[in-house]
Scaffold this motif. Structure first.
Motif, PDB file in Angstrom:
ATOM      1  N   GLU A 114      58.451 180.430 -12.287  1.00  0.00           N
ATOM      2  CA  GLU A 114      57.821 181.504 -13.047  1.00  0.00           C
ATOM      3  C   GLU A 114      56.674 180.983 -13.893  1.00  0.00           C
ATOM      4  N   VAL A 115      55.776 181.900 -14.262  1.00  0.00           N
ATOM      5  CA  VAL A 115      54.643 181.538 -15.103  1.00  0.00           C
ATOM      6  C   VAL A 115      54.268 182.722 -15.978  1.00  0.00           C
ATOM      7  N   SER A 116      53.825 182.439 -17.198  1.00  0.00           N
ATOM      8  CA  SER A 116      53.356 183.481 -18.116  1.00  0.00           C
ATOM      9  C   SER A 116      51.843 183.364 -18.283  1.00  0.00           C
ATOM     10  N   PHE A 117      51.212 184.483 -18.623  1.00  0.00           N
ATOM     11  CA  PHE A 117      49.772 184.487 -18.861  1.00  0.00           C
ATOM     12  C   PHE A 117      49.507 184.050 -20.304  1.00  0.00           C
ATOM     13  N   VAL A 118      48.908 182.881 -20.456  1.00  0.00           N
ATOM     14  CA  VAL A 118      48.703 182.291 -21.775  1.00  0.00           C
ATOM     15  C   VAL A 118      47.410 182.795 -22.400  1.00  0.00           C
TER      16      VAL A 118
END
Length: 307
Positions: A114-118
């Protein structure tokens, strides 16, 4: 370098395993530092090198800046012409920690799946970078985490989890010369030079809200770790006739002593510290998407063929 285990509501790999990643980060940091230091000692400054020998070293050093960290256009342009090598070991350490900072953001915003928008402003956030660079490796930092409280999101303040306790920080930074007066439970006074006084919402409200959340989580997990609250202002004096209960007011005159106390804490990671981090992370909100299959997860600070 302190470890950023939670940033807002971004997915963090520390959520996967709060016991594994803190020690893994320390090992990764030590290994990469040894590689970089070896290069610096053996290729950068070995006696009085001739210019002919300096050029290959400078060329190899330049390649360190080409690793795939996210940079602003201004930073990329600034670094594209870098040829000077750090002249001292202290400069080398700062260079290394600057390179490690984007890795911290990556660990605090992505996992294998998973990845989040920083928010891109974090890559140039000098205050966050300063805290992480200056605190010991065994300090775990939650930077404005979002807690789930009865299924509702509640913003938290900056949380430091050290081997000996938890500190909740509220940071105030006004223009130099501004006087901050702890006037009451609900409002404080701010007096800028040559200007009239204005009121701000008391930091004690936000600190107490975060403290209440932490105490509830730790009580359910049967964890007894002391919690203290700190109003922190590196740039301004904080005046108060009466210190708030269980809350330190650290203005610019006391800031260096407070900071030195943290930096001088020598202790390994503790089991109760990691257990605390685990339970706090479990009660945080996370917003993320599935990670693209082709995106790499290289955790090295520098490319293997360079350092």
């Amino acid at each position: 370098m302190a470890q950023l285990i939670k940033l807002e509501d971004y997915v963090s790999r520390y959520e996967w395993n709060a016991y594994r990643y803190p020690s893994q980060f320390i090992r990764m940091k030590q290994d990469n530092w040894k590689k970089l230091y070896h290069l610096w000692r053996n290729e950068a400054f070995v006696g009085d090198q001739q210019q002919a020998n300096m050029e290959p070293a400078a060329s190899k050093w330049k390649s360190l800046f080409k690793f795939g960290f996210r940079k602003t256009a201004e930073e990329t342009a600034k670094n594209s012409d870098v040829t000077d090598l750090p002249a001292t070991e202290n400069e080398l350490r700062h260079y290394f920690l600057d390179k490690l900072y984007p890795v911290q953001l990556k660990w605090a915003s992505s996992t294998v799946t998973e990845v989040s928008f920083v928010d891109q402003t974090y890559y140039a956030n000098d205050r966050l970078k300063y805290f992480l660079k200056r605190f010991p490796d065994t300090f775990l930092v939650m930077y404005h985490p979002v807690f789930n409280v009865k299924k509702a999101p509640v913003d938290g303040e900056i949380i430091l989890i050290s081997p000996i306790g938890i500190e909740i920080l509220y940071l105030i930074e006004k223009q130099p010369g501004t006087l901050i007066t702890a006037d009451g439970e609900r409002t404080w006074l701010v007096k800028e030079e040559a200007k009239s006084e204005t009121k701000i919402l008391s930091p004690l409200l936000a600190l107490k809200r975060t403290e209440k959340i932490l105490k509830s989580i730790l009580k359910q997990a049967d964890i007894a770790l002391p919690i203290s609250k700190v109003v922190l202002s590196p740039t301004n004096h904080i005046a108060s006739l009466k210190a708030p209960y269980n809350t330190k007011l650290v203005g610019k005159h006391a800031y260096e002593d407070w900071f030195a106390e943290k930096r001088n804490l020598v202790s390994p990671l503790k089991n109760h510290q990691l257990k605390t981090a685990e339970h706090l992370l479990k009660n945080c909100r996370t917003t993320a998407i599935k990670r693209p299959e082709w995106e790499s997860d290289d955790n090295s600070v520098f490319p293997n063929d360079t350092v």
